[in-house]
Design a protein around this motif. Sequence first.
Motif, short mmCIF file in Angstrom:
data_model
loop_
_atom_site.label_atom_id
_atom_site.label_comp_id
_atom_site.label_asym_id
_atom_site.label_seq_id
_atom_site.Cartn_x
_atom_site.Cartn_y
_atom_site.Cartn_z
N SER A 31 14.52 9.16 6.91
CA SER A 31 13.50 8.15 7.16
C SER A 31 13.16 7.32 5.94
O SER A 31 12.92 6.12 6.04
N TYR A 32 13.15 7.96 4.76
CA TYR A 32 12.58 7.30 3.58
C TYR A 32 13.55 7.09 2.42
O TYR A 32 13.22 6.36 1.48
N PRO A 116 0.66 9.03 1.31
CA PRO A 116 1.28 8.48 2.53
C PRO A 116 0.25 8.01 3.56
O PRO A 116 0.48 7.01 4.25
N GLU A 117 -0.88 8.70 3.64
CA GLU A 117 -1.90 8.32 4.61
C GLU A 117 -2.40 6.89 4.39
O GLU A 117 -2.76 6.19 5.33
N ARG A 118 -2.42 6.44 3.14
CA ARG A 118 -2.90 5.09 2.83
C ARG A 118 -1.76 4.08 2.73
O ARG A 118 -1.99 2.92 2.40
N ASN A 119 -0.52 4.53 2.98
CA ASN A 119 0.64 3.66 2.83
C ASN A 119 1.61 3.77 4.00
O ASN A 119 2.82 3.87 3.83
N ASP A 120 1.03 3.75 5.21
CA ASP A 120 1.82 3.77 6.44
C ASP A 120 2.77 4.96 6.53
O ASP A 120 3.85 4.87 7.11
N GLY A 121 2.40 6.07 5.91
CA GLY A 121 3.21 7.28 5.99
C GLY A 121 4.41 7.31 5.07
O GLY A 121 5.18 8.27 5.07
N VAL A 122 4.58 6.27 4.26
CA VAL A 122 5.78 6.15 3.44
C VAL A 122 5.80 7.20 2.33
O VAL A 122 4.79 7.46 1.67
N THR A 156 9.43 -2.22 1.72
CA THR A 156 8.46 -1.50 2.53
C THR A 156 8.11 -0.13 1.97
O THR A 156 7.05 0.41 2.27
N HIS A 157 8.99 0.45 1.15
CA HIS A 157 8.80 1.82 0.69
C HIS A 157 8.38 1.93 -0.77
O HIS A 157 8.16 3.03 -1.27
N ARG A 164 -0.71 -1.73 -4.44
CA ARG A 164 -1.98 -1.02 -4.28
C ARG A 164 -2.39 -0.35 -5.58
O ARG A 164 -3.55 -0.38 -5.97
#
Length: 201
Positions: A31-32, A116-122, A156-157, A164
Motif C-alpha cells: 500500500s505505501y 497516520p491518523e492525521r495524514n490519511d492513514g499514510v 501523496t505519501h 504539515r
Amino acid sequence: TSTGQATPRNLFGFKDGTLNVKAEEADALDSYVWVGRDDDQAWLAGGSYLVTRRVNMHIETWDRQGLQPQEEVVGRTKGTGAPLSGGTEFTPLDLHLEGTDGPLIPVDSHVSVVSPERNDGVRMLRRGYNFVDGSDALGGLDAGLFFIAFVRDPRTHFIPLQSRMASNDAMMEYLQFTSSAIFAVPPGTMPGEYVGQALFT
C-alpha cells in the motif's frame, strides 16, 4: 526494519521510527512502499521512490530544554518511547485523550503532526542515520539526521506530511533541512532483464 530490531535513537536522545512500516507487513508494503501497476508511472511498478533529507539538529538549543518540554515536543517519553497518552513504545497513540491542560499528546507535537491518523492513514518505510560532521563556522555542532524514506508516491505519501511538519510541528524550531532529493528506484530484474528495462523499452 523488522519486528526483531530495536528502535534506534536520534541525537536528541529519543527513539526514532517506532511507527515505521516493518518488513513483515506485506500489505502495508504494497500500500505505501511499492509502486503499483496501475499507478501513473507504470514503468516503475514493483519499485519505489526514495526520499532523502539531510537534517541539521540544533542539539545545543535542544539540550537546554527540560525533560518535560522535550517530551511534549516529541509526544513520547524519552526513556521508553511510550506515547504521552500512556502504555509502552508500541501502544497506539491516543490523540484525543485529554489531560487538565488539553490533549496529553500536544497537537503540535511531532508524533501528532506526522501520525497516520492525521495524514490519511499514510505510512512510509523510513530510517534515520545519525551523523556528526564536526563544528560549523560558529563553533556549534554540525550534526543531525540523514533521513531516508521509501514511498509509493511522494505526491501523496510524503510531500503533504512534510508540509504539515513545516507549518505545525513544534520540533521544527530545532531542525534545519540542508539538502533533499527524490530518486526513482526501479524494481529488481528477472533473468535476462536489466535494471530500468521497463522505462527504456
